[in-house]
Design a protein around this motif. Structure first.
Motif, PDB file in Angstrom:
ATOM      1  N   MET A  63       0.714  -1.121  -0.108  1.00 14.60           N
ATOM      2  CA  MET A  63       0.009  -0.154  -0.038  1.00 14.60           C
ATOM      3  C   MET A  63       0.903   1.361  -0.009  1.00 14.60           C
ATOM      4  SD  MET A  63      -3.522   1.023   0.373  1.00 14.60           S
ATOM      5  CE  MET A  63      -3.339   2.483  -0.452  1.00 14.60           C
ATOM      6  N   GLU A  64       0.571   2.065  -0.922  1.00 16.99           N
ATOM      7  CA  GLU A  64       1.514   3.187  -0.843  1.00 16.99           C
ATOM      8  C   GLU A  64       0.425   4.508  -0.858  1.00 16.99           C
ATOM      9  OE1 GLU A  64       2.587   7.034  -2.927  1.00 16.99           O
ATOM     10  OE2 GLU A  64       1.621   5.486  -4.306  1.00 16.99           O
ATOM     11  N   VAL A  65       0.857   5.361  -0.002  1.00 15.07           N
ATOM     12  CA  VAL A  65      -0.067   6.645   0.332  1.00 15.07           C
ATOM     13  C   VAL A  65       1.084   7.829   0.285  1.00 15.07           C
ATOM     14  CG1 VAL A  65      -1.533   7.779   1.832  1.00 15.07           C
ATOM     15  CG2 VAL A  65      -1.807   5.309   1.465  1.00 15.07           C
ATOM     16  N   ASP A  66       1.095   8.716  -0.679  1.00 12.43           N
ATOM     17  CA  ASP A  66       1.969  10.135  -0.773  1.00 12.43           C
ATOM     18  C   ASP A  66       3.349   9.370  -0.641  1.00 12.43           C
ATOM     19  OD1 ASP A  66      -0.191  12.037  -1.672  1.00 12.43           O
ATOM     20  OD2 ASP A  66      -0.268  12.615   0.532  1.00 12.43           O
ATOM     21  N   PRO A  81      -6.181  10.107   3.383  1.00 14.87           N
ATOM     22  CA  PRO A  81      -6.867  11.486   3.388  1.00 14.87           C
ATOM     23  C   PRO A  81      -7.150  11.868   2.198  1.00 14.87           C
ATOM     24  CG  PRO A  81      -4.791  11.385   4.548  1.00 14.87           C
ATOM     25  CD  PRO A  81      -4.839  10.143   4.020  1.00 14.87           C
ATOM     26  N   ALA A  82      -8.463  12.898   1.772  1.00 17.53           N
ATOM     27  CA  ALA A  82      -8.762  13.292   0.885  1.00 17.53           C
ATOM     28  C   ALA A  82      -7.422  14.060   0.008  1.00 17.53           C
ATOM     29  CB  ALA A  82     -10.059  14.401   0.950  1.00 17.53           C
ATOM     30  N   GLY A  83      -7.081  13.764  -1.128  1.00 17.91           N
ATOM     31  CA  GLY A  83      -6.015  14.556  -1.743  1.00 17.91           C
ATOM     32  C   GLY A  83      -4.917  13.804  -1.772  1.00 17.91           C
ATOM     33  N   ALA A  84      -4.698  12.596  -0.924  1.00 20.09           N
ATOM     34  CA  ALA A  84      -3.489  11.781  -0.980  1.00 20.09           C
ATOM     35  C   ALA A  84      -3.464  10.808  -2.359  1.00 20.09           C
ATOM     36  CB  ALA A  84      -3.500  10.936   0.475  1.00 20.09           C
TER      37      ALA A  84
END
Length: 114
Positions: A63-66, A81-84
């Motif tokens: 899993m990759e987030v930002d 989060p929204a926008g990430a």
């Protein structure tokens, strides 16, 4: 009471490439079961207004987030989060199944790619 069975929910492919069964969709939130087969990954994307929480039920993945990538497995909950920017890859040997909670609810129109 509204009761929805995952087995009775009609599967469809989201804009990011995952197959989901939407369990509930209200004006405030949605809940879906998503499946990725071994080697399959979602297209990296973001949602402008929707915040998501993924909860891993079965399998494993990256899993990759930002830019922060971590291995996820059953019992893990991931806040997006929204926008990430984010993507999920099934790097295991069996299907990867997650619950995906979205607030506000999932919408194709709120999914953006590079």
């Amino acid at each position: 009471m509204e009761l929805q069975s995952a087995a009775a929910a009609e599967p469809f492919t989201t804009k990011d490439g995952s197959t989901i069964r939407e369990l509930h969709h209200t004006e405030a939130q949605s809940l879906a079961e998503a499946t990725l087969e071994p080697g399959q990954a979602t297209t990296r994307h973001f949602h402008d207004v929707t915040e998501e929480i993924y909860f891993v039920l079965k399998g494993s993945g990256a899993m990759e987030v930002d830019g922060d990538t971590r291995q996820v497995r059953p019992g893990d909950a991931i806040l997006i989060p929204a926008g990430a920017w984010h993507t999920l890859e099934n790097n295991g040997n069996s299907e990867l199944i997650i619950l995906c909670s979205c607030a506000p609810p999932y919408a194709h129109e709120d999914t953006f790619f590079a």
